[in-house]
Write a protein that holds these residues in place. Sequence first.
Motif: not given
Lengths: 259, 435
Positions: A75-76, A87, A91, A93, B385-386, B388-389, B391
């Motif tokens: 992903v990175d 998105m 999310s 955090i 999920e965090m 992933y976000y 990254m």
Amino acid sequence: MATHFVIDGLKAEIEGKEILKGINLEIKGGEIHAIMGPNGTGKSTLASALMGHPKYEVTGGSATLDGEDLLEMGVDERALAGLFLAMQYPSEIPGVTNSDFLRSALNARLGEGNEISLIKFIRKMEGKMKELEMNPEFAHRYLNEGFSGGEKKRNEILQMMLLDPKIVVLDEIDSGLDIDALRIVSNGVNAMRSEDRGFLIITHYQRLLNYIKPDFVHVMMQGRIVKSGGPELAERLENEGYDWVKEELGIVDETVGQA
Amino acid sequence: MSTELSTGATRQSAEALARSKGEPNWLVELRGEAAELAGTLGWPKPEKVRIERWNLTAVGNYEQSTAAASIGELPAVARELIAEGTENLLVQRNSGVVWKQFSQDLASKGVIFTDLETACKEHGELVQQYLFQAVAKNEDKLTALHAALWNGGVFVYVPKNVEVEIPLQAILFNDNAGATFAPHILIVADTHSRVTYVDSVVSEPGAASAPFMHPSIVEVFVKAGAHVRFGSIHHMGETGVDMTIRRAVIDNDGRMEWIIGDLNDGNTVSDTKSVLNGKGSTSDAKVISVGTGAQQMSLTTQAVHFGKSSDSDMVTRAVMKDSASAIINGITKIEHGATKANGVQTEKVLMLSPKARGDANPILLIDEDDVTAGHAASVGQVNPEMVYYLMSRGISKQDAERLIIYGFLAPVVSEIPVEAVREQLQRLLERKLEG
Ligand SMILES: Nc1ncnc2c1ncn2[C@@H]1O[C@H](COP(=O)(O)OP(=O)(O)OP(=O)(O)O)[C@@H](O)[C@H]1O
Ligand SMILES: [Mg+2]
């Protein structure tokens, strides 16, 4: 090299259900593509599969950015290769301030040895926040925590502006935005339009496309792109809905993975 | 190594030591009684942690301490914790205090900041009113043992209406495992006064490599309308056992804040309790911990409400690595008559290893109808999920997890009042999380 993003026969499933049934799409630098389509037809799945969300398993096809195989990357690495996804549901955090996060992301993009100084970073971030008419306090808030729907969307655009990607996927960036915010966010996107950058804009509403003029409009149903056209296609969908497309193509249930 | 005290029967030795240090008679007697009690009482029994398997007898022998001539003489483990330009500092090394400095200005306002041994001699009447009044010496073997052999320590007294702006700092360190290291912290904030106290309890790596036990008690008295902030970071080595009991007694409209970092490498019992006696009294407790290696911990926060409209909030966050284990208890008790009281607590555990253990036990004990109370507890892993976000913005998996873990602990880290101690905490977290 001019940006060239190619999705070829992309298939993906989640929890054993096939959602994407062969997506073909080509985006060149400078182009804006819009994807429209009823709820549950696989639009966000496409975005997630491209970004590499761990829940989605790609089962076929390819996606390349400037000839590099995105699907092989973590992903990175996809992000560092130039892909950016705003998105639909970002999310939250807790405990990580927005500015610490943004700086980590920017430094990752700039690479080891090229990190931005704190002062320069703050100036840059504050400048972009101003363009987006964001209250400076959002720099110190925890990332997306307690942000309203519209505030989260603005924050996604802030990240896009700072990270300077080659391919931008915006998944319902207009949802939750008030009228002023829609204009501000659209201005942000338009300011980023350039010959080396392509956009894929997922939206339900023509109103966003009034601000951000697409070159191509695609309709997604049943996990496929079933129709493509120019901006006039979006206008017709806005006025007439999806029934005529379904009739034309003999589709009864446009959703995917519901069986 | 002396183990007699823990097995009792040494009224004589405790009294003899106290006399040899020139302690007042009341204290000599207290120690003698306590030593006898230590021989008869049992160890405390924290939930689900078998402390009887720990090396609890390594209390060591009293070591005569020599005052340091300058801060520069102190070892680095202590020096690096000192707030720059501080005027209010007390340093205990093993069994006694070796450095103290205190602002003339505060002294002239009647504030007392000295080691507890000296305070017992110079302010005996005042100290006697409070010493072992929040934590009784006969509660169990631990409190009795501590009462018999506590040394050095800190005494803070803030007179009525005096506000101490700058944090008072103490550094309590052990660099000789064979020396008794048992500080007692006593803080009295008189009506409408205000004070912040921060300490670091550390051991010198290498020097304290044999087993040692740190029995410690903190007592805080918050008088009407007073406000006490108490910050404490514990970081002792793997061979140490940390047994620390903290208790505050809060009068009308008083406010107590606890900010605790339990970051030892060895076994730990940490029990932090606020007794909300007064009407409108409030307490806020924040505890963080990182468990590494094979260490075992019992981390407890407690709030007991007697006062009407009293309010308590307790937060514990622990990150568990390797095969470490932590039993985390939160106990909110609302007594009959404490109408309109409100008590909330949250325990959260982040598990980084399948071999680690983290239990969160929220307990509400409520004997009054007209109250509000709540608890939340969770034990989980880093949310994918965090990861992933983060990254998806180009941040590596390792950095993403790091950000999330630090973020998890941030609510406590950001509250530590002294910058040098906050930096220590950062370093410790880095060491424990990434080492
Ligand atoms: N985590 C999941 N588990 C199970 N099914 C899922 C999951 N995520 C998506 N789906 C299913 O995949 C299908 C496509 O979902 P997707 O989110 O891609 O739709 P969409 O076109 O973006 O819809 P919308 O316009 O409502 O955002 C839906 O039927 C959805 O329920
Ligand atoms: Mg969607």
